[in-house]
Design a protein around this motif. Structure first.
Motif, PDB file in Angstrom:
ATOM      1  N   LYS A   4       6.608  -9.078  -8.605  1.00  0.00           N
ATOM      2  CA  LYS A   4       6.757 -10.317  -9.388  1.00  0.00           C
ATOM      3  C   LYS A   4       6.411 -11.540  -8.554  1.00  0.00           C
ATOM      4  N   SER A   5       6.710 -11.477  -7.254  1.00  0.00           N
ATOM      5  CA  SER A   5       6.430 -12.624  -6.391  1.00  0.00           C
ATOM      6  C   SER A   5       4.929 -12.887  -6.260  1.00  0.00           C
ATOM      7  N   VAL A   6       4.095 -11.886  -6.573  1.00  0.00           N
ATOM      8  CA  VAL A   6       2.648 -12.121  -6.552  1.00  0.00           C
ATOM      9  C   VAL A   6       2.081 -12.036  -7.972  1.00  0.00           C
ATOM     10  N   ALA A   7       2.935 -12.370  -8.946  1.00  0.00           N
ATOM     11  CA  ALA A   7       2.539 -12.482 -10.356  1.00  0.00           C
ATOM     12  C   ALA A   7       2.020 -11.181 -10.952  1.00  0.00           C
ATOM     13  N   LEU A   8       2.593 -10.055 -10.512  1.00  0.00           N
ATOM     14  CA  LEU A   8       2.200  -8.781 -11.118  1.00  0.00           C
ATOM     15  C   LEU A   8       3.381  -8.208 -11.893  1.00  0.00           C
ATOM     16  N   SER A   9       3.064  -7.365 -12.853  1.00  0.00           N
ATOM     17  CA  SER A   9       4.127  -6.743 -13.627  1.00  0.00           C
ATOM     18  C   SER A   9       4.267  -5.283 -13.194  1.00  0.00           C
ATOM     19  N   VAL A  10       5.197  -4.595 -13.820  1.00  0.00           N
ATOM     20  CA  VAL A  10       5.378  -3.164 -13.557  1.00  0.00           C
ATOM     21  C   VAL A  10       5.278  -2.457 -14.908  1.00  0.00           C
TER      22      VAL A  10
ATOM     23  N   ASP B 289       0.878  -1.178   0.000  1.00  0.00           N
ATOM     24  CA  ASP B 289       0.000   0.000   0.000  1.00  0.00           C
ATOM     25  C   ASP B 289       0.913   1.226   0.000  1.00  0.00           C
ATOM     26  N   GLY B 290       0.855   2.035  -1.044  1.00  0.00           N
ATOM     27  CA  GLY B 290       1.727   3.212  -1.080  1.00  0.00           C
ATOM     28  C   GLY B 290       1.487   4.039  -2.332  1.00  0.00           C
ATOM     29  N   THR B 291       2.367   4.993  -2.583  1.00  0.00           N
ATOM     30  CA  THR B 291       2.246   5.793  -3.814  1.00  0.00           C
ATOM     31  C   THR B 291       2.697   4.910  -4.985  1.00  0.00           C
ATOM     32  N   PRO B 292       2.291   5.255  -6.225  1.00  0.00           N
ATOM     33  CA  PRO B 292       2.749   4.463  -7.365  1.00  0.00           C
ATOM     34  C   PRO B 292       4.274   4.328  -7.390  1.00  0.00           C
ATOM     35  N   LYS B 293       4.987   5.410  -7.058  1.00  0.00           N
ATOM     36  CA  LYS B 293       6.450   5.360  -7.078  1.00  0.00           C
ATOM     37  C   LYS B 293       6.985   4.336  -6.064  1.00  0.00           C
ATOM     38  N   GLU B 294       6.392   4.362  -4.875  1.00  0.00           N
ATOM     39  CA  GLU B 294       6.818   3.393  -3.853  1.00  0.00           C
ATOM     40  C   GLU B 294       6.514   1.955  -4.291  1.00  0.00           C
ATOM     41  N   ILE B 295       5.299   1.753  -4.764  1.00  0.00           N
ATOM     42  CA  ILE B 295       4.879   0.388  -5.106  1.00  0.00           C
ATOM     43  C   ILE B 295       5.691  -0.165  -6.276  1.00  0.00           C
ATOM     44  N   PHE B 296       5.890   0.656  -7.317  1.00  0.00           N
ATOM     45  CA  PHE B 296       6.586   0.137  -8.494  1.00  0.00           C
ATOM     46  C   PHE B 296       8.110   0.114  -8.316  1.00  0.00           C
ATOM     47  N   SER B 297       8.588   0.569  -7.162  1.00  0.00           N
ATOM     48  CA  SER B 297       9.999   0.376  -6.837  1.00  0.00           C
ATOM     49  C   SER B 297      10.229  -1.052  -6.340  1.00  0.00           C
TER      50      SER B 297
END
Ligand SMILES: Nc1ncnc2c1ncn2[C@@H]1O[C@H](COP(=O)(O)OP(=O)(O)O)[C@@H](O)[C@H]1O
Ligand SMILES: [Mg+2]
Length: 285
Positions: A234-240, A220-228
């Motif tokens: 990747k460990s939860v099967a998501l991309s960036v 839970d955070g800002t887009p910048k925090e999360i996509f860092s």
């Protein structure tokens, strides 16, 4: 000011099945723009339905605009103040003519005809569909239908709209139009927007990103925090976003780049800088 507050929110569809939403406590600020990400089956749609009172918690609570969703007498107020737009616009459009579709909710609420005219015109204008008022709904493109569906939700004058993969069935143009409409509703009308999406380029437009995994809040955070957090995602099967991935890969190769770069132009500037440094004989890493 908080608009939605959940406390240890827990839900399961059947007694003998595991919980699909587990102990979620979060607050959504009035006027904020939140993206919810998560692998299929992580509980996003279930959470969305709990947030606007379509589903009731098994334990814990949800408060929307000061009303508990478990209080049956307040459910209409909650439904009016928190609307939902779903994936398939065909399932949301109820009338054969665009303006009749948008008028449906206020008509059912007993709003006087003169006011309905104004509401319909305003809502169609907000989504850029005013010139289609008298068109048949079935002839519209997917993106246009989705904009009419949004106008239908707007006709209830909601404080908050939850978009559950509302762009997933659309072509790239339709997707862009709907993403632009969401942004406009948030920035110009002050509507609290929650968008569930698989498109990272939509998520970076939000103020806040919440990642769900197995019914729990994982990040839970800002887009910048999360996509860092490329590896965690990747460990939860998501991309960036693609540019974030590119710089991440270059970084893994030993190049020094800042984390959480989200926008193409930002990445282009950083890369250009690096190339220039190299061509004048500077440090190439
Ligand atoms: N109506 C339903 N009845 C029973 N189980 C459901 C129902 N809807 C979803 N589920 C289950 O709940 C879990 C979470 O689903 P959902 O909230 O739709 O996840 P997401 O939107 O993240 O894909 C999944 O395991 C799914 O199979
Ligand atoms: Mg879903």
């Amino acid at each position: 000011m908080t608009f939605i507050k959940t406390d240890n929110l827990t839900f399961k569809y059947r007694d003998d099945e595991p919980e699909v939403v587990k102990n979620i406590s979060l607050e959504i600020e009035k006027g904020s723009y939140t993206a919810i990400l998560g692998h299929n089956g992580s509980g996003k749609s279930t959470l969305a339905k709990l947030l606007c009172g379509i589903l009731q918690p098994v334990s814990g609570s949800v408060i929307v605009g000061g009303y508990l969703t478990s209080n049956e007498q307040d459910i209409y107020k909650i439904r009016e103040s928190c609307g939902m737009v779903f994936q398939n616009p065909d399932n949301q459009i109820v009338a054969s003519v665009v303006e009749e579709d948008v008028a449906f909710a206020p008509e059912n609420l007993g709003v006087p005809p003169k006011e309905i005219r104004k509401i319909v015109d305003d809502c169609l204008k907000t989504v850029g569909m005013e010139q289609y008022a008298l068109h048949s709904t079935y002839k519209l493109s997917g993106g246009q239908k989705q904009r009419v569906a949004i106008a239908g939700v707007l006709a209830m004058n909601p404080s908050c709209i939850i978009f559950d993969e509302a762009t997933a069935m659309l072509d790239p143009t339709g997707r862009k139009d709907i993403a632009a409409a969401m942004k406009k509703l948030n920035k110009e009308k002050g509507i609290t927007v929650i968008t569930i999406t698989h498109y990272m380029n939509e998520a970076i437009e939000a103020d806040r990103v919440i990642v769900l995994n197995r019914g729990e809040v994982f990040l839970d955070g800002t887009p910048k925090e999360i996509f860092s957090e490329v590896e965690k995602l990747k460990s939860v099967a998501l991309s960036v976003p693609q540019v974030t991935e590119l710089l991440y890969l270059l970084q893994s190769d030993g190049y020094d780049f800042p984390k959480g770069i989200l926008h193409t132009m930002e990445a282009a500037d950083i890369l250009e800088n690096k190339v220039n440094l190299k061509s004048i004989g500077g440090n190439d890493r």
